[in-house]
Design an enzyme around this catalytic site. Structure first.
Site, PDB file in Angstrom:
ATOM      1  CB  VAL A 141      -0.957   0.002   1.211  1.00 26.74           C
ATOM      2  CG1 VAL A 141      -1.700   1.327   1.317  1.00 26.74           C
ATOM      3  CG2 VAL A 141      -1.943  -1.147   1.102  1.00 26.74           C
ATOM      4  CG  PHE A 201     -11.439   1.249  -1.191  1.00 31.09           C
ATOM      5  CD1 PHE A 201     -12.208   0.331  -0.483  1.00 31.09           C
ATOM      6  CD2 PHE A 201     -11.406   2.565  -0.754  1.00 31.09           C
ATOM      7  CE1 PHE A 201     -12.939   0.722   0.629  1.00 31.09           C
ATOM      8  CE2 PHE A 201     -12.132   2.971   0.350  1.00 31.09           C
ATOM      9  CZ  PHE A 201     -12.901   2.052   1.046  1.00 31.09           C
ATOM     10  CD  GLU A 231      -1.991  -8.284  -3.245  1.00 35.69           C
ATOM     11  OE1 GLU A 231      -1.010  -8.822  -3.791  1.00 35.69           O
ATOM     12  OE2 GLU A 231      -2.395  -8.592  -2.120  1.00 35.69           O
ATOM     13  CG  ASN A 267     -11.520  -5.778   1.543  1.00 36.72           C
ATOM     14  OD1 ASN A 267     -11.730  -5.366   0.406  1.00 36.72           O
ATOM     15  ND2 ASN A 267     -10.361  -5.605   2.155  1.00 36.72           N
ATOM     16  CE1 TYR A 295     -16.202 -14.845 -14.710  1.00 38.36           C
ATOM     17  CE2 TYR A 295     -16.011 -12.870 -13.356  1.00 38.36           C
ATOM     18  CZ  TYR A 295     -16.223 -13.471 -14.588  1.00 38.36           C
ATOM     19  OH  TYR A 295     -16.453 -12.688 -15.697  1.00 38.36           O
ATOM     20  N   GLY A 317     -14.606 -20.740  -7.967  1.00 36.88           N
ATOM     21  CA  GLY A 317     -13.207 -21.153  -8.059  1.00 36.88           C
ATOM     22  C   GLY A 317     -12.761 -21.912  -6.838  1.00 36.88           C
ATOM     23  CB  CYS A 372      -7.316  -7.592   1.422  1.00 41.71           C
ATOM     24  SG  CYS A 372      -6.055  -6.359   1.031  1.00 41.71           S
ATOM     25  CE  LYS A 396      -6.213  -9.978  -8.105  1.00 38.76           C
ATOM     26  NZ  LYS A 396      -6.945  -8.731  -7.762  1.00 38.76           N
ATOM     27  NE  ARG A 439       0.620 -10.917   1.734  1.00 40.39           N
ATOM     28  CZ  ARG A 439       0.705  -9.587   1.826  1.00 40.39           C
ATOM     29  NH1 ARG A 439       0.848  -9.013   3.007  1.00 40.39           N
ATOM     30  NH2 ARG A 439       0.644  -8.838   0.732  1.00 40.39           N
TER      31      ARG A 439
END
Length: 454
Positions: free
Chosen positions: A11, A156, A159, A219, A262, A264, A271, A332, A339
């Site tokens: 951040v 906000f 990543e 979040n 989605y 998965g 976060c 992602k 993490r």
């Protein structure tokens, strides 16, 4: 403006680089000398598209600097951003020791009015704690008339798209007090963020506690959508429905929309997991049980093992002699963040059942091995069963199946015929539903997605 960013992590670096890009003079502080050395040598300790180039450009222009000098950092900026980590404590609450340490250092060296901005994700009431700490420190030094203001300005950032998110924000949330110092601080922040509001107002002003809660609420809502779709996908697998058709059917409703629908292998990263836990913990402190969030977390933890369950159903509990190719390790795309990554759960489960793993990720392989060393601290010899390769197809030869865990764009259009030839058995476990089941059947694959009925 002269801006100080305390904390040169994810951040902090994005915030500092983007504010420098707008013409501000930014001082980025970190207590980690190794991290500062990397930055001063032209490197960037994290992977984020566009960030390295932006930092280099602003270093050359003299608008951003990196240092461990706390006194100089406090002297530099009238606005002091606190952008340090708030890792989960043992009980799931946010650990505020770094936030409070930063606040104490500001109080130690400040000699003029400062606007202290909580950029870190912090629970409701943190700004009050920061303000009380600074006031106590100043009073102890006899600086009873030296004033300041603490503002909540949560980030906000997604990543993989953080630079774009900062430069073109959906919204900017600013929480401040209504006293004289708070109104002055709000005006400074208004000027700081004016470039983002040229076309239309993106800034939402509110009280401090509401701003702190807004970050966690955002979040938690996104995490809830993910877990909701994953539960529906598991039901779709059982009843023979197609979760992709369901997604389109409900996403077309303007009240719902398509984002974060989605199915998965579950969410990860820095976060969602810790913020859901921290919000639940805050509620527990006030004798309130947030049952929906408890369910969101439970669903997510189970979902990380969904591919393992499919693999065991296909090959059995004993995976000795089996080799699996894995595409994607980061939680992602467009990041090297490991993490809470689902790949860690999948690899650990398979290896402990005797399997060999050959894995590829475009940027996260090195970080993945560091994380896996922690996961196998009880059995480090099992790390010998894991091999990282530089290209996706190098993972394929003689693998019993391909497992897709992260939806990198580079995985979307492979040579299916070559893939089928080189796999020992033409089986794909697709944890991100990259491919159409009907197309995979035409190519001769045993294709198993998440909630995708063939």
């Amino acid at each position: 403006m002269n801006i100080t960013i305390i904390g040169s992590g994810y951040v902090g670096l994005v915030t500092g680089a983007c504010l420098a890009e707008l013409g501000n003079h930014v001082f980025c502080l970190d207590v980690d000398q190794a991290k500062i050395d990397i930055l001063n040598s032209g490197g960037v300790p994290i992977y984020e598209p566009g960030l390295k180039e932006m930092i280099s450009r602003n270093v050359e222009a003299g608008r951003i600097q990196f240092s461990t000098d706390i006194k100089a950092s406090v002297e530099h900026g009238e606005i002091q951003f606190i952008a340090v980590g708030t890792p989960p404590d043992e009980d799931g609450s946010a650990d505020l020791k770094y936030v409070l340490a930063a606040a104490k250092n500001i109080a130690k060296y400040m000699t003029s009015f400062k606007v202290v901005i909580d950029k870190s994700t912090v629970p409701v009431g943190t700004a009050l704690r920061v303000s009380h700490l600074i006031r106590t420190e100043l009073d102890a030094k006899g600086l009873v008339d030296l004033n300041f203001s603490v503002i909540s300005n949560p980030e906000f950032l997604k990543e993989g798209a953080a630079v774009e998110d900062f430069m073109r924000p959906d919204r900017i949330v600013v929480g401040s007090d209504e006293d004289e110092a708070g109104l002055y601080a709000r005006e400074l922040v208004r000027k700081l963020y004016a470039p983002f509001n040229r076309h239309h107002e993106r800034t939402y002003y509110m009280d401090v506690k509401s701003a702190e809660l807004t970050k966690y609420a955002a979040n938690a809502m996104l995490a809830t959508r993910i877990s909701f779709m994953n539960e529906l996908a598991n039901l779709a697998d059982i009843v023979g429905a197609d979760i992709e058709a369901v997604r389109q059917g409900i996403g077309s409703d303007s009240r719902i929309g398509y984002g974060f629908l989605y199915a998965g292998t579950g969410y990860g990263g820095s976060c969602f997991p810790k913020d859901v836990q921290a919000l639940s913990n805050t509620a527990n402190e006030h004798q309130l049980d947030l049952r929906i969030l408890r369910a969101v977390e439970d669903v997510n933890n189970l979902q990380k093992g969904i591919l393992v369950n499919k693999i065991i159903k296909q090959f059995g509990e004993d995976l000795n002699g089996r080799t699996f190719a894995i595409w994607g390790l980061a939680f992602k795309p467009n990041t090297d963040d490991m993490r809470e990554a689902p790949s860690r759960v999948i690899i650990s489960e398979l290896v402990r059942r005797g399997a060999m793993i050959v894995a590829h990720d475009p940027v996260a392989s090195e970080e993945a091995m560091r994380s896996l060393r922690l996961d196998f601290v009880d059995a480090p010899e099992l790390l010998n069963r894991i091999t990282m390769v530089e290209k996706p197809m190098l993972a394929i030869p003689d693998a019993d199946a391909l497992i897709i865990v992260t939806e990198w764009k580079a995985f979307r259009s492979p040579d299916f015929e070559l893939l089928k030839q080189q796999l020992k058995t033409p089986i794909i476990f697709d944890g991100r539903n990259l491919f159409e089941p009907s197309v995979m059947s035409e190519h001769g694959f045993n294709y198993q997605g998440i909630g995708r009925h063939n």
